[in-house]
Write a protein that holds these residues in place. Structure first.
Motif, short mmCIF file in Angstrom:
data_model
loop_
_atom_site.label_atom_id
_atom_site.label_comp_id
_atom_site.label_asym_id
_atom_site.label_seq_id
_atom_site.Cartn_x
_atom_site.Cartn_y
_atom_site.Cartn_z
N ARG A 150 20.85 7.90 26.22
CA ARG A 150 20.86 8.24 27.65
C ARG A 150 19.98 7.28 28.44
NH1 ARG A 150 18.94 14.07 28.94
NH2 ARG A 150 19.65 13.47 31.02
N LEU A 151 18.80 7.00 27.89
CA LEU A 151 17.85 6.14 28.60
C LEU A 151 18.32 4.70 28.67
CD1 LEU A 151 14.57 7.67 27.16
CD2 LEU A 151 15.23 7.63 29.58
N ALA A 152 19.12 4.28 27.69
CA ALA A 152 19.63 2.90 27.69
C ALA A 152 20.49 2.62 28.91
CB ALA A 152 20.41 2.63 26.41
N ALA A 153 21.00 3.67 29.55
CA ALA A 153 21.82 3.49 30.74
C ALA A 153 20.99 3.46 32.03
CB ALA A 153 22.84 4.63 30.83
N VAL A 154 19.68 3.70 31.93
CA VAL A 154 18.82 3.71 33.10
C VAL A 154 18.45 2.27 33.47
CG1 VAL A 154 16.57 4.40 34.01
CG2 VAL A 154 17.88 6.00 32.60
N PRO A 155 18.68 1.85 34.70
CA PRO A 155 18.31 0.48 35.10
C PRO A 155 16.82 0.23 34.85
CG PRO A 155 19.69 1.48 36.78
CD PRO A 155 19.34 2.58 35.81
N GLY A 156 16.53 -0.91 34.23
CA GLY A 156 15.14 -1.28 33.98
C GLY A 156 14.65 -0.95 32.59
N ILE A 157 15.33 -0.05 31.88
CA ILE A 157 14.94 0.25 30.51
C ILE A 157 15.74 -0.67 29.60
CG2 ILE A 157 14.89 1.99 28.69
CD1 ILE A 157 14.39 4.10 30.78
N VAL A 158 15.04 -1.58 28.92
CA VAL A 158 15.72 -2.70 28.26
C VAL A 158 15.69 -2.64 26.73
CG1 VAL A 158 15.28 -4.21 30.23
CG2 VAL A 158 13.64 -4.16 28.32
N GLY A 159 14.91 -1.73 26.14
CA GLY A 159 14.86 -1.70 24.69
C GLY A 159 13.93 -0.62 24.18
N ILE A 160 13.76 -0.58 22.87
CA ILE A 160 12.88 0.40 22.23
C ILE A 160 12.17 -0.21 21.04
CG2 ILE A 160 14.79 1.30 20.79
CD1 ILE A 160 13.37 4.06 20.93
N LYS A 161 10.90 0.11 20.90
CA LYS A 161 10.15 -0.10 19.66
C LYS A 161 10.29 1.18 18.86
CE LYS A 161 5.51 -0.74 17.75
NZ LYS A 161 4.05 -0.86 18.05
N GLU A 162 11.07 1.13 17.80
CA GLU A 162 11.32 2.29 16.95
C GLU A 162 10.44 2.16 15.71
OE1 GLU A 162 12.04 5.47 15.21
OE2 GLU A 162 13.05 5.26 17.15
N ALA A 163 9.38 2.96 15.67
CA ALA A 163 8.34 2.79 14.65
C ALA A 163 8.37 3.86 13.57
CB ALA A 163 6.96 2.77 15.31
N THR A 164 9.51 4.53 13.41
CA THR A 164 9.59 5.53 12.35
C THR A 164 9.81 4.91 10.98
OG1 THR A 164 11.98 5.80 12.64
CG2 THR A 164 10.54 7.25 13.93
N GLY A 165 10.33 3.68 10.94
CA GLY A 165 10.70 3.07 9.67
C GLY A 165 11.97 3.63 9.08
N ASN A 166 12.68 4.44 9.84
CA ASN A 166 13.91 5.09 9.38
C ASN A 166 15.11 4.21 9.76
OD1 ASN A 166 16.29 6.71 9.30
ND2 ASN A 166 15.06 8.57 9.43
N LEU A 167 15.71 3.57 8.77
CA LEU A 167 16.79 2.62 9.05
C LEU A 167 18.05 3.33 9.52
CD1 LEU A 167 16.30 0.09 6.12
CD2 LEU A 167 15.49 -0.09 8.48
N ASP A 168 18.30 4.55 9.05
CA ASP A 168 19.46 5.29 9.54
C ASP A 168 19.34 5.56 11.03
OD1 ASP A 168 20.70 5.36 7.07
OD2 ASP A 168 19.83 7.29 6.50
N ARG A 169 18.13 5.87 11.46
CA ARG A 169 17.91 6.09 12.89
C ARG A 169 18.13 4.79 13.67
NH1 ARG A 169 13.28 9.44 15.93
NH2 ARG A 169 14.26 11.00 14.64
#
Length: 292
Positions: A150-169
């Motif tokens: 949902r947030l990826a569609a918000v103007p200005g939000i360009v990415g995520i640091k996903e720090a769970t280490g969960n590759l499926d996620r």
């Protein structure tokens, strides 16, 4: 697009507890010489939670001035109050940061709708690109893939640091978000695997002490040499683990002190690396070819 080995740089402290800007300059020069692709200032590794607002902004501004446009500077500007995150993000923009890294609100445990509204409000209030930061092991707050989409569609939000280490996620985020929505690893041990899934880079703790090696790994990934990247990463596997034998940034600050780059100081409630842990960190540094 920001990509590659993006170091989550520590914030050096003097013996009196003040920020050591001279040591910070040494670290920045160390990274520029090694070819680090970008600096993340005042994130978790930078002890953001122990800096007051003035110090927080001063460190970001200092890093921007020292780097002087040679590589991107991403400013950690997260807070568990939306208004404070907006204030920090606006200040980072005025200081000249390239983007802001905004961690999920800690302690107050919002719902997924609350998380959506939090990040949406920040993105709409500032001009700086926003990178989401999900690290539930530290925040007790988990930004689920469905909310990321949902947030990826918000103007200005360009990415995520996903720090769970969960590759499926990570796969779910990559599959469910637009191709230009950036995915960054936040776990050094799984960084190369994430790169093989199409991640744009890693926001790295290990890069604090092995910046050239981390840069070379990501250069290999971008060149399509995934097997070469895996081989190079194997030499750092022990370091990826050893730098988390106690809460980050305790081990990495001890390592940088052992390398002669900074003093040993952290701010309470963090304390120096326990004596019985130091041999393991020293051994991992030596195995990675790092001179002490």
């Amino acid at each position: 697009m920001l990509r590659g080995s993006l170091v989550a740089i520590v914030t050096p402290m003097r013996d009196d507890g003040a920020v050591d800007f001279a040591a910070l300059d040494r670290l920045l020069d160390f990274h520029l010489e090694a070819g680090t692709h970008g600096i993340v200032a005042v994130g978790t590794t930078g002890e953001a939670s122990t800096l007051d607002v003035d110090e927080h902004v001063a460190v970001i501004a200092h890093v921007v001035r020292r780097v002087s446009g040679r590589i991107p500077v991403i400013a950690g500007t997260g807070a568990n109050a939306t208004s404070e995150a907006v204030t920090l993000s606006r200040a980072a923009g005025k200081a000249g940061a390239t983007a802001c890294l905004v961690v999920t609100p800690y302690y107050n445990k919002p719902t997924q709708e609350g998380l959506f509204q939090h990040f949406d409000a920040i993105a709409r209030a500032i001009d700086l690109p926003v990178i989401l930061y999900n690290v539930p092991s530290r925040t007790a707050c988990d930004l689920l893939p469905e909310t990321v989409m949902r947030l990826a569609a918000v103007p200005g939000i360009v990415g995520i640091k996903e720090a769970t280490g969960n590759l499926d996620r990570a796969r779910a985020i990559r599959a469910g978000c637009p191709p230009d929505f950036a995915l960054y690893g936040g776990d050094d041990a799984t960084g190369v695997a994430l790169g093989c899934l199409g991640a744009q880079g890693v926001i790295s703790v290990t890069a604090n002490v092995a910046p050239r090696a981390m840069r070379e790994i990501w250069d290999a990934i971008f060149a399509g040499d995934l097997e070469g990247a895996r081989r190079q990463d194997e030499a750092l596997a022990g370091l990826h683990q050893a730098l988390f034998v106690e809460s980050n940034p305790i081990p990495v600050k001890w390592a940088l002190h052992a390398m002669g780059l900074i003093g040993p100081r952290l701010r309470l409630p963090l304390t120096p690396l326990s004596g019985h842990r130091r041999a393991a960190v020293r051994e991992a540094l030596q195995q990675a070819g790092i001179k002490l």
